[in-house]
Design an enzyme around this catalytic site. Sequence first.
Site, PDB file in Angstrom:
ATOM      1  CD  GLU A 210      -1.339  -0.266   3.686  1.00 27.21           C
ATOM      2  OE1 GLU A 210      -2.303  -1.007   3.521  1.00 27.21           O
ATOM      3  OE2 GLU A 210      -1.131   0.339   4.744  1.00 27.21           O
ATOM      4  CG  HIS A 248      -2.948   0.553   7.640  1.00 31.88           C
ATOM      5  ND1 HIS A 248      -2.783  -0.290   6.574  1.00 31.88           N
ATOM      6  CD2 HIS A 248      -3.844  -0.053   8.448  1.00 31.88           C
ATOM      7  CE1 HIS A 248      -3.553  -1.347   6.734  1.00 31.88           C
ATOM      8  NE2 HIS A 248      -4.210  -1.230   7.858  1.00 31.88           N
TER       9      HIS A 248
END
Lengths: 289, 380
Positions: A210, A248
């Site tokens: 990511e 995150h």
Amino acid sequence: MSIFIDGNTSLVVQGITGRDGSFHTRQMIEYGTNVVAGVTPGKGGQVFDDRVPVFNTVSEAVEETGANASVIYVPAAFASSAIFEAADAGVDLIVCITEGVPVADMMTALPYVREKGARLIGPNCPGLIAPGIGKIGILPGQIVIPGPVGIVSRSGTLTYEVIFQLTREGIGQSTCVGIGGDPLIGTDFVDCLRAFEEDPDTRAVAMIGEIGGTDEQVAATFVRDEMSKPVVGFIAGQTAPPGRRMGHAGAIISGSEGTAAEKMAAFRECDIAVAERPADLVGLIESRL
Amino acid sequence: MNIHEYQAKEILRAHGVPVPPGEVATTPDEAERIAAGYGGMVVVKAQVHAGGRGKAGGVKLANDAAEAREQAEAILGMQIKELTVEKVLITPAEDIDTEAYLGIVMDRGSQSDVIMVSSEGGIDIEEVAATNPDAIQKMAVDARYGLLPHQASALAYGLYSEPKLARQAARIIAQLYDAYRAAGCTLAEINPLIATPAGEVKAIDAKMNIDDNALFRIPDVEAMRDESAEDPAERKAREAGLSYIQLDGDVGCCVNGAGLAMATMDLVKHYGGEPANFLDIGGSSNPDKVVTAFEIITSDPNVKSILFNIFGGITRCDDVANGIVEATRRIDLKLPIAIRLTGTNEDLAVEILKENGFEAMTDMDEVVKRAVELAAGPSS
């Protein structure tokens, strides 16, 4: 075979009597994981669910039961202390599920774990599962089937999605590892790729990255230079704007660094087939087995 | 979390860093009064969570109190990178001989805090890194031992050959490191660090980013949160334990898990739509959270359809289905909705949704396509 976990893994659960710890201990036992001990300070001497002895310290648990791996489900404020304790007790593998651990805490815990010769997975990760062998953490057991594909990912539910789509097409997994979404983690892509390269039962690897940081770029170079097995990749966050943290703690594009486009380009340059959608990973993997 | 320059300076002062005095004004009157108190030339500086304030016209020199008032009038209410300036910092102007850069950043690659100094101060360090990387000295600090005196000294002598200045700089580097650790920073910058013609080294600008995960144990830093600088919907999400970021599109997304949420947004784009937001409802399927998620998504007037993508691992799909039903009872939902639930208790969830008149899907690609079609309207 599998990576990081096998038939000899015996597990101690730190925080076994907590809400998450107790729920997931039952899930892990149900999946066949050899849970030999639990730790909750002050609850030593109790027995969890009439089968797992509880100790006050990880050292006692290791001495009494021979546990060689630990999983941590304690609140964020105590997570790094739990990591230090597990490393001190001499376990080989420490899996920290806890999310929200301050980076400053990991800054001191990571070198300590390394000096003790232990492997840390996480924090802020779903853990790992070797289909048919066992699981450490919170990955759902019902979506995996044994097979030749290694999976390594920074995400939780996105990993489940990819496993689910592979399983739906009958493609099984050797081991699935969620390395965690934080900026400072114990085991990175390269550690997992190296282990998959050495694992005779893994024939191909799916790497799910990511935005944020440069771990995927480093991993791409490793794949090009050190791996013989095919690797396919996916990067989440192609539509993410710079400067905004996407859930995150590690998923933030700073300056020109850490964009999905940059990571996808690094993958392609190193001969890693890139999936545009999670569903495309299935076909890419299938054609490489 | 980001804090303002004046707040970062308070933290620096508390750790002994020489910082010129300064006071915050929210009105031109206040700005004038503060400037009059200092006498002489002052700088009026926009307090806003954005870089490039100077280039945007948010930092102005004023010769006297009347001019400070005029500058404050111009700067207050100004938009810098889509943020409205609500406060200005008034600080006496300093005589500057040289400008340097001093910063500490959490570095993922080396898994350590890295101190950076450069004698090219006053401009973005990224710019220096791109044009003249040799002008930056870096040093990784082992957090177990902290910054050692010889390390601070080596960096300081790299900045100043004059021992009198280098000794001050070494002290400031150590103080900045202490402040960085104490305030749970992932970034702390003094830019510029100036030397005055009189031979004093001072911090005249400061920036700090705080690790959100550390806030629980530093309440005095948490108290510096400027809620007016935060988007109201994002604040509401944060308070409810959700993670939300508004974007420009029209497909409202509600997903469990950050990675899956990003992948869902990407898929919306892949099928020709534009995501209206990032929204991670996390592992909990508490109906209240789902209601809040609905409220936040529907408060964005651009949203034309709502997309639910839930992968039940730990999260039970039936809990989320109940949350959706509950939410649509509590709020008057006028927008079309496309729901996908897969995993734990999926069958139960589909049943609950059907009973309440919702269609439920089980495939991620299918539901995204559907949500994009719904946003495009009935004609297409």
